[in-house]
Design an enzyme around this catalytic site. Structure first.
Site, short mmCIF file in Angstrom:
data_model
loop_
_atom_site.label_atom_id
_atom_site.label_comp_id
_atom_site.label_asym_id
_atom_site.label_seq_id
_atom_site.Cartn_x
_atom_site.Cartn_y
_atom_site.Cartn_z
CG HIS A 100 -5.76 1.95 5.28
ND1 HIS A 100 -5.35 2.95 6.14
CD2 HIS A 100 -4.72 1.10 5.15
CE1 HIS A 100 -4.09 2.69 6.51
NE2 HIS A 100 -3.69 1.59 5.93
CE LYS A 122 -0.08 3.30 4.78
NZ LYS A 122 -0.05 3.45 6.22
CG ASN A 177 -1.68 1.24 1.46
OD1 ASN A 177 -1.76 2.09 0.57
ND2 ASN A 177 -2.26 1.39 2.65
CB SER A 196 5.19 -1.73 12.03
OG SER A 196 4.83 -0.38 12.27
CD GLU A 221 -3.33 -2.46 7.39
OE1 GLU A 221 -2.23 -2.70 6.89
OE2 GLU A 221 -3.98 -1.43 7.15
N GLY A 278 2.61 2.29 10.77
CA GLY A 278 3.59 3.37 10.62
C GLY A 278 4.31 3.74 11.89
CD GLU A 281 -2.93 5.62 6.80
OE1 GLU A 281 -2.89 5.67 5.56
OE2 GLU A 281 -2.01 5.11 7.48
P1 PGA Z 1 2.92 0.37 7.58
O1 PGA Z 1 1.44 0.58 7.00
O2 PGA Z 1 3.43 -0.94 7.00
O3 PGA Z 1 3.69 1.54 7.10
O4 PGA Z 1 2.79 0.29 9.06
C1 PGA Z 1 0.57 -0.50 6.81
C2 PGA Z 1 -0.73 -0.02 6.23
O5 PGA Z 1 -1.20 1.04 6.62
O6 PGA Z 1 -1.32 -0.71 5.38
#
Ligand code: PGA
Length: 254
Positions: free
Chosen positions: A99, A14, A12, A215, A169, A175, A101
């Protein structure tokens, strides 16, 4: 991992990536060798502006692409929105929906996420439905209940292993460099599979791919991918580095 399930590692990107970053996708394609192809599916979910070009660049390597979101609506006066049909038309196989976010920054409810997953189905896309608890919810001992509720509210009825991927997640792991313990991931993924069995039936639920995200890095991928009922990864930050993304994919090989 679940022995009978072919793992999926999805990147992803983003809101990252310009035309020049198509080079990352090309490097992933070069590194997706015969042994890796035999063992694991890969997908890259770039920003919408790069979706068509990424799909075109990856088709020969048999690497799928996905959108990061889609509208609940098929077409019309929705300025700035992108329909699932457009995502499919740009060459995608998958579409991430729900997601954290999107849920947090855009106030998407379970009902909205479900409508997006249904829109993805209408467009013959496979939704990657994301679920996960916040730090406060985990600390309050509510993680399992929160995720089960998200599944009940976000997963379309009649979904099958061919038409659904679920990504767990934990919001606090995205992140941040933090990850849950293997035992916590095992408990959650078993609970997700059990909840899907209640919603969709035991046989389909047993074959649906459950990804872990938050992560994931080369250094922790092997441990996370070895957990029961973890059938791959949804990778954010590390998917922007071809070598790291490929190393995570290799962790699914064994
Ligand atoms: P990250 O994000 O691997 O940077 O923690 C995962 C995601 O949001 O899908």
């Amino acid at each position: 991992m679940t022995r009978s399930i072919r793992p999926l590692v999805a990147g992803n990107w983003k809101m990252n990536g310009l035309k020049a970053d198509l080079a990352i996708a090309a490097e992933v394609a070069r590194g997706y060798d015969a042994a890796l192809k035999q063992a694991v599916d890969l997908a890259i979910c770039p920003p919408a502006t790069l979706l068509f070009a990424t799909s075109a660049a990856l088709i020969g390597a048999r690497i799928a692409t996905g959108g990061q979101d889609c509208s609940t609506q098929p077409a019309g006066a929705f300025t700035g929105e992108i329909s699932a049909g457009m995502v499919a038309d740009a060459g995608a196989t998958f579409c991430i929906v729900g997601h954290s976010e999107r849920r947090t920054l855009h106030g998407e409810s379970n009902a909205t996420v479900k409508a997006k997953a249904e829109a993805a189905h209408q467009a013959m896309l496979v939704p990657i439905v994301c679920v996960g608890e916040t730090k406060e919810e985990r600390e309050a001992g509510k993680a399992l209940a929160v995720v089960k509720k998200q599944l009940r509210g976000s997963v379309p009825e009649g979904s099958t292993p061919e038409t659904l991927v679920v990504a767990y997640e934990p919001v606090w792991a995205i992140g941040t460099g933090l990850t849950p313990t293997a035992a916590d991931v095992a408990e959650m993924h078993a609970a997700i599979r059990a909840e899907l069995a209640r919603l969709l039936g035991k046989a389909p639920a047993a074959a649906i791919r459950l990804l872990y995200g938050g992560s994931v890095k080369p250094s922790n991928a092997a441990e996370l991918m070895n957990v029961a009922n973890v059938d791959g990864a949804l990778v954010g930050g590390a998917s922007l580095k071809s070598e790291e993304f490929l190393a995570i994919a290799r962790a699914c090989q064994s």
